[in-house]
Design a protein around this motif. Structure first.
Motif: not given
Lengths: 251, 359
Positions: A230-244, A246-251
């Motif tokens: 669902i995502a790929e990138g640098l750590p900072a990008e991943i931390q701010n990725n809304p999709e990620v 959502k997956v981790y914390l739920g909506e």
């Protein structure tokens, strides 16, 4: 050129698509993490790369060569080593012997040479032992060398497993949850260790749940959820990725 | 490390001491059973490497013993006169593998020499082990036990049904096996001491080779298979190949034991191929502590000696069954751990607390 390249990789277990159309590549010398919730297909992905499972679709290229479907021992011989989520020690063997088995690919004495203890096999044996001791020392567990591996503490067993994988002199090291079951101090130690291993020139792909460790050491991150990337990138990008998020914390 | 094999010296001393004592006390007849026990133990240490170290069970090792024993017996006693124009027989003859003679009725005989028969028998066992091992060693645990049991049953029924192998009577009149000039494996009264040393020499040599193996690259690889097959795969061990090699190696040990014991006894019967023999060998490896070559050797000699002396009488097989049950219940680590058990417990905590204190 990418050291490892996954292309539209898929694995189906009956009705379950454990890994679905996953593709990413790994540059030489980086630490890349694969994260995702439980059941996202992370360990399955590792088993596909290491040859423990054969993919049902897609392709895996290592140093430009197609490797999917090869037997695990062949993939190991190409220079891909791994550790396991639930540590797999060789019971009945000492820590040193466990690491010495890791030199298998780098040595060649067969049954007959071993039984006859030929001069060549003896020289090889000395070299195997030296290298294994050196690795135990590198991981700070040299004083455990002659203790049966399964009677060591959890953290020490992880270190032995790591030394065993490094004994292969891998180009790529797959670490399956290296910090599982460790406390925060041990986790920090493992993080430093992984960075040191990378500095030796080993490329590292790791699966990890501990976000502090992942964010700390990895240069790139791939996020899986239900078998899909669902995502790929640098750590900072991943931390701010809304999709990620959502997956981790739920909506 | 270099002198690791010096550990075999005390055993050598005991071997000589036993012979001297037996000769001095006029009880040289014990040497006969000790010679036979040594040959059985040769099979048992081979099986120990397969079961204890590589973790692969075989319930059919009497089958490999029988392939060795029966083939060498048949080849050295069955006359090939009727087939002497056959190409294969001609080739053997040209290679010096046949010896001509006369049977007890004065008829001309043409048989295979013991050396050639030994090579053929052991190679056959190795090839059979290879062909059997490749498919069945893919199985694990109970399934492997059952598959090898099936193999054992097949060999037993073949020797029992085939007239070439003497059916229920087996084969007798097997000649001596001259290993080197002046050194012959035979059951003659006069060469009892000589044969005792031959048997123990072969066993010691086998022990030496297997001990070397266990502490080497190949040996570690097969022990790793026992520990974790996935992890062994992951460090590049071709686990399937190593399992098969170990199986073949243990079959070669079994077949060689069969060849030599058959020449020593002057014959072989179907009971040597029986399932109870295979069970007995497995039981002895278990009693010895599985991954323990010394345990296998000591228990192999002691239990076979007691059995051959008739100590267990008609209940022989029952005793081995009982031993297997008792060992599994009370000493799964082997009988040697049972006796040392108390000592271990006293030594262990000390060693551990010492380590903790240091760290």
């Amino acid at each position: 050129m990418a050291l490892l390249r996954l292309m539209q990789l898929g694995k189906r277990f009956g009705g379950l698509q454990a890994v679905n159309d996953v593709g990413f590549s790994l540059r030489q010398g980086v630490i890349k993490a694969v994260i995702g919730p439980n059941g996202a297909g992370k360990t399955t992905l590792f088993n596909l790369i290491s040859g423990a499972l054969a993919p049902t679709s897609g392709e895996i290229r290592f140093q430009g060569k197609t490797i999917q479907g090869l037997k695990p021992y062949r993939i190991a011989a190409l220079g891909i080593a791994r550790t396991f989520q639930n540590i797999k020690m060789f019971a009945g063997m000492t820590a040193l012997e466990n690491v010495m088995v890791g030199r298998h690919v780098q040595s060649g004495a067969g049954f007959v040479a071993s039984m006859l203890r030929t001069p060549r096999s003896r020289r090889e044996e000395v070299a195997i032992r030296e290298k294994a001791l050196e690795l135990l020392d590198f991981l700070g567990i040299a004083d455990c060398a002659d203790i049966e591996a399964t009677s060591l503490s959890f953290g020490q067993q992880r270190a032995v497993e790591l030394a065993r994988a490094l004994a292969l002199e891998p180009k790529l090291l797959l670490l399956d949850e290296p910090a599982a079951g460790l406390n925060i101090y041990e986790t920090a130690e493992v993080g430093r260790l992984i960075a040191r291993i990378r500095d030796l020139g080993v490329t590292i792909l790791l699966v990890e749940h501990d976000m502090s460790l992942v964010m700390d050491i990895s240069e790139e991150i791939v996020v899986l959820s239900f078998g899909e990337k669902i995502a790929e990138g640098l750590p900072a990008e991943i931390q701010n990725n809304p999709e990620v998020i959502k997956v981790y914390l739920g909506e | 490390m270099k002198w690791r094999n010096l550990a075999l010296l005390p055993l050598f001393a005991v071997i000589v001491l036993v012979q001297v004592l037996c000769s001095a006390t006029d009880s040289i007849y014990y040497l006969t059973q000790l010679t036979m026990s040594a040959y059985y133990s040769l099979l048992i240490i081979g099986l120990c490497v397969l079961m204890g170290y590589a973790g692969q069970i075989s319930m059919g090792h009497a089958g490999f013993f029988a392939i060795g024993g029966y083939l060498s017996a048949a080849l050295t006693t069955r006359s090939l006169v009727a087939f002497q124009d056959h190409t294969l027989v001609r080739l053997l003859h040209a290679a010096g593998c046949l010896s001509a003679g006369q049977d007890i009725y004065g008829e001309p005989m043409l048989v295979v020499t013991p050396w050639a028969a030994c090579v053929i028998a052991v190679l056959t066992a190795a090839v059979v082990a290879l062909l059997l091992g490749i498919p069945v060693l893919k199985l694990k645990g109970h399934y492997l036990a059952m598959a090898t049991l099936g193999f054992g049953i097949i060999i037993y029924r073949i020797v029992l049904a085939s007239s070439y192998f003497g059916e229920a009577d087996g084969i007798s009149g097997v000649p001596g096996f001259t290993l080197l000039p002046g050194l012959s494996v035979n059951g003659e009264f006069s060469s009892r001491v000589e044969n005792y040393y031959i048997a123990w020499g072969v066993l010691l040599l086998g022990m030496l080779l297997l001990r070397n193996l266990i502490n080497s690259r190949a040996g570690r690889a097969l022990r790793a298979i026992h520990g974790s097959i996935e992890a062994a795969d992951a460090v590049g061990v071709d686990t399937a190949r190593f399992k098969v090699y170990t199986f073949v190696l243990s079959a070669v040990f079994a077949a060689l034991a069969g060849v030599l014991l058959t020449h020593y006894n002057g014959g072989i019967g179907p009971s040597e191929a029986g399932i109870m023999k295979s069970v007995r060998y497995v039981a002895i490896v278990a009693v010895g502590g599985m991954a323990n070559l010394w345990g296998a050797l000591i228990m192999g000699v002691v239990l076979n000696f007691l059995s051959l002396r008739g100590l267990f009488g008609s209940y022989d097989d029952a005793v081995f069954g009982l031993i297997l049950i008792l060992i599994m219940l009370f000493a799964p680590g082997g009988i040697l751990t049972l006796r040392l058990g108390g000592l271990w417990e006293r030594l262990r905590p000390k060693a551990k607390s010492g380590k903790e204190g240091a760290s």
